[in-house]
Design an enzyme around this catalytic site. Structure first.
Site, PDB file in Angstrom:
ATOM      1  CG  LEU A  45      -1.780   1.161   1.552  1.00 56.57           C
ATOM      2  CD1 LEU A  45      -3.092   0.706   2.187  1.00 56.57           C
ATOM      3  CD2 LEU A  45      -1.090   2.172   2.469  1.00 56.57           C
ATOM      4  CG  ASN A  47      -0.635   6.136   3.453  1.00 56.81           C
ATOM      5  OD1 ASN A  47       0.163   5.234   3.556  1.00 56.81           O
ATOM      6  ND2 ASN A  47      -0.894   6.944   4.462  1.00 56.81           N
ATOM      7  CG  ASP A  48      -0.243  10.576   3.700  1.00 54.24           C
ATOM      8  OD1 ASP A  48      -1.216   9.896   3.360  1.00 54.24           O
ATOM      9  OD2 ASP A  48      -0.126  11.050   4.839  1.00 54.24           O
ATOM     10  CE1 TYR A 106       1.948   5.424  10.812  1.00 55.27           C
ATOM     11  CE2 TYR A 106       0.674   7.004  12.084  1.00 55.27           C
ATOM     12  CZ  TYR A 106       0.853   5.723  11.618  1.00 55.27           C
ATOM     13  OH  TYR A 106      -0.041   4.742  11.959  1.00 55.27           O
ATOM     14  NE  ARG A 167      -2.043  11.367  11.915  1.00 57.71           N
ATOM     15  CZ  ARG A 167      -2.946  11.094  12.845  1.00 57.71           C
ATOM     16  NH1 ARG A 167      -2.577  10.828  14.082  1.00 57.71           N
ATOM     17  NH2 ARG A 167      -4.237  11.086  12.553  1.00 57.71           N
ATOM     18  CD  GLU A 226      -4.790  12.370   9.110  1.00 62.27           C
ATOM     19  OE1 GLU A 226      -4.552  11.489   9.949  1.00 62.27           O
ATOM     20  OE2 GLU A 226      -5.232  12.112   7.970  1.00 62.27           O
TER      21      GLU A 226
HETATM   22  C1  FRU Z   1      -2.743  10.655   6.255  1.00 65.02           C
HETATM   23  C2  FRU Z   1      -2.062   9.920   7.393  1.00 65.02           C
HETATM   24  C3  FRU Z   1      -1.122  10.812   8.152  1.00 65.02           C
HETATM   25  C4  FRU Z   1      -0.155   9.835   8.740  1.00 65.02           C
HETATM   26  C5  FRU Z   1      -0.021   8.818   7.656  1.00 65.02           C
HETATM   27  C6  FRU Z   1       0.207   7.422   8.138  1.00 65.02           C
HETATM   28  O1  FRU Z   1      -3.204   9.796   5.266  1.00 65.02           O
HETATM   29  O2  FRU Z   1      -3.025   9.358   8.244  1.00 65.02           O
HETATM   30  O3  FRU Z   1      -1.763  11.625   9.102  1.00 65.02           O
HETATM   31  O4  FRU Z   1       1.075  10.401   9.058  1.00 65.02           O
HETATM   32  O5  FRU Z   1      -1.218   8.880   6.923  1.00 65.02           O
HETATM   33  O6  FRU Z   1       0.387   6.562   7.080  1.00 65.02           O
END
Ligand code: FRU
Length: 476
Positions: A45, A47-48, A106, A167, A226
């Protein structure tokens, strides 16, 4: 070095022999949906987008990555380097192996400092005794060849007055040459905010300066901010962030969470917003981050927290958007993709027109503000993806494609108001579509799932389209 291996909190150091290869075979068995020109995980996966930085020669692009499957487990930072967004090389990863990141590296951003790349990121940790989350803020220093030199913790707890949800640091260098970062946070009264910290240099202890006060943003119901990002664009200040909990309205904030921008003037820690809007009106867009070269370029996550996708069974999940160049027009953000196209062709679209490789193609259509319905793709189950423009509203309808979790709750159509629609640009990449209205005045990013499809398009009125193949990216 610690080798963490606790359920889904398993680092790459703990992989067994051949484990990722086996997963990769499953990813490769996906014949329909894996993208060709979007950065996507080889397994697991994404994500960001994280740590975006231009080092004078190359862009460094990191992505939140869980290698072992389509779920949010132990987060690593995958590391790509490129000078042209076409050919990518891999740099050294961030692998969680210190106590200050025991449950994942993160999100965060990066600055260039004394010739090195300094990534600021949140170390997710959980206390052994009661499993409480203790957010750490860390730095990792890379040289520009992509080699990791050092990691250390700079803040080892949440500040007083805030919960464990602190975070996603995004650093920048001030005009005075100091380091500042914005940090997403939740107050003890469970409302979302961002904090500004300052350091004189890398050896300094970060000082909390203030909360960032965004005047004009309706924070009701919002429990967390976030991925904040603060920067200058076209003579204005921009604040981009992902507030969680905003109530839906009919033409905006229609997903479970939203990426938002404010444009205005920042005075000390007070941001006077002149305009606030959701950044992307599609089904799947979140946690964007920007980088500055001579242009300001943004990547987003084509995904949202808590979503599952039909491709999860193939052991991969999500991807990053194409890079998008940001600019301001009439005080609003305009986004233009950076992409490499093949030779364009003029195609007439009417009833049922077959377009070779439509599912990896770019289409540019002149709409002339006239009503329009376009159906894309078809298969034996009669599935399709539909877009409509009528009465100043553009919509993207995926009710006739494979249904997904949360669709029932959050609907199968996304709407976006646009006064006059002149041009429509559509980029398909297997299971993702990025749509740009009026050269990026509004954007819609979405996943869609139509297996074993025919590459067919059908228009409610005869249209002339400019069509070009998008050149696949290569990751070495
Ligand atoms: C946003 C988030 C951040 C975090 C990260 C963890 O999608 O939830 O706040 O640092 O993804 O994967």
């Amino acid at each position: 070095m610690h080798i963490f291996n606790n359920g889904k909190y398993k680092s790459l150091h703990a992989q067994s022999e051949g484990e990722l290869n086996t997963l990769r075979q499953t990813v490769l068995s996906d014949q329909d949906f894996y993208p060709t020109y979007h950065l996507a995980p080889k397994t697991g996966l994404f994500n960001d987008p994280n740590g975006l930085i231009f080092d004078g020669k190359n862009y460094h692009i990191f992505a939140q990555w869980f290698p072992y499957g389509a779920l949010h487990g132990m987060k690593h930072w995958q590391h790509f380097m490129t000078s042209d967004f076409q050919t990518f090389e891999k740099g050294e990863l961030l692998i969680p192996d210190e106590l200050f990141e025991s449950h994942g590296c993160y999100s965060g951003g990066a600055i260039l400092w004394q010739g090195n790349i300094v990534a600021f990121y949140t170390g997710n940790t959980r206390r052994l005794s009661d499993n409480a989350r203790i957010p750490h803020q860390n730095i990792a220093i890379f040289d520009t060849s992509g080699k990791l030199l050092e990691k250390r913790c700079i803040i080892d707890q949440a500040p007083a007055g805030y919960t464990e949800h602190v975070r996603d640091l995004k650093p920048y260098i001030t005009a005075e040459g100091k380091i500042r970062f914005v940090l997403g946070a939740q107050r003890e009264n469970l409302t979302g905010t961002a904090l500004i910290y300052e350091m004189n240099d890398l050896n300094d202890t970060p000082r909390l300066v203030a909360e960032l006060d965004v005047n004009g943003f309706d924070n009701s119901n919002v429990f967390m901010w976030e991925c904040p990002d603060l920067f200058r664009l076209g003579g204005k200040d921009l604040f981009v962030w992902s507030p969680q909990g905003k109530l839906r309205d009919s033409h905006q904030f229609q997903n479970n969470y939203h990426a938002t921008y404010a444009v205005g003037q920042l005075n000390s820690h007070s941001f006077n917003a002149e305009h606030i809007e959701e950044l992307d009106y599609g089904f799947d867009f979140y946690a964007p981050q920007t980088v500055e070269n001579s242009d300001r370029i943004m990547f987003g996550w084509v995904g949202l927290p808590d979503l599952t996708y039909p491709t999860d069974k193939y052991q991969w999940h999500s991807m990053l958007t194409m890079p998008r160049k940001l600019s301001l027009k009439n005080g609003k953000v305009v986004q233009q993709p950076i992409v490499h196209l093949g030779e364009p062709q003029e195609v007439e679209i009417s009833e049922n027109v077959a377009i070779d490789d439509l599912d990896t193609t770019y289409l540019q259509i002149s709409v002339e503000n006239q009503p329009l319905v376009l159906d894309f793709f078809s298969n034996e189950q009669g599935q399709k993806l539909t877009i409509r423009f009528e009465n100043g509203v553009f919509s993207l309808d995926r009710s006739q494609s494979e249904q997904m979790e949360l669709m029932e709750k959050f609907g199968t159509v996304r709407h976006c108001k646009i006064e006059k629609l002149e041009t429509l640009e559509i980029f398909f990449d297997r299971s993702v579509v990025e749509i740009f209205l009026n050269e990026g005045e509004k954007v819609l990013t979405s996943r869609f799932f139509i297996a074993k499809r025919e590459n067919i398009v059908k228009s409610s009125r005869p249209l002339q389209a400019r069509v070009a193949k998008v050149i696949p990216i290569s990751v070495e």
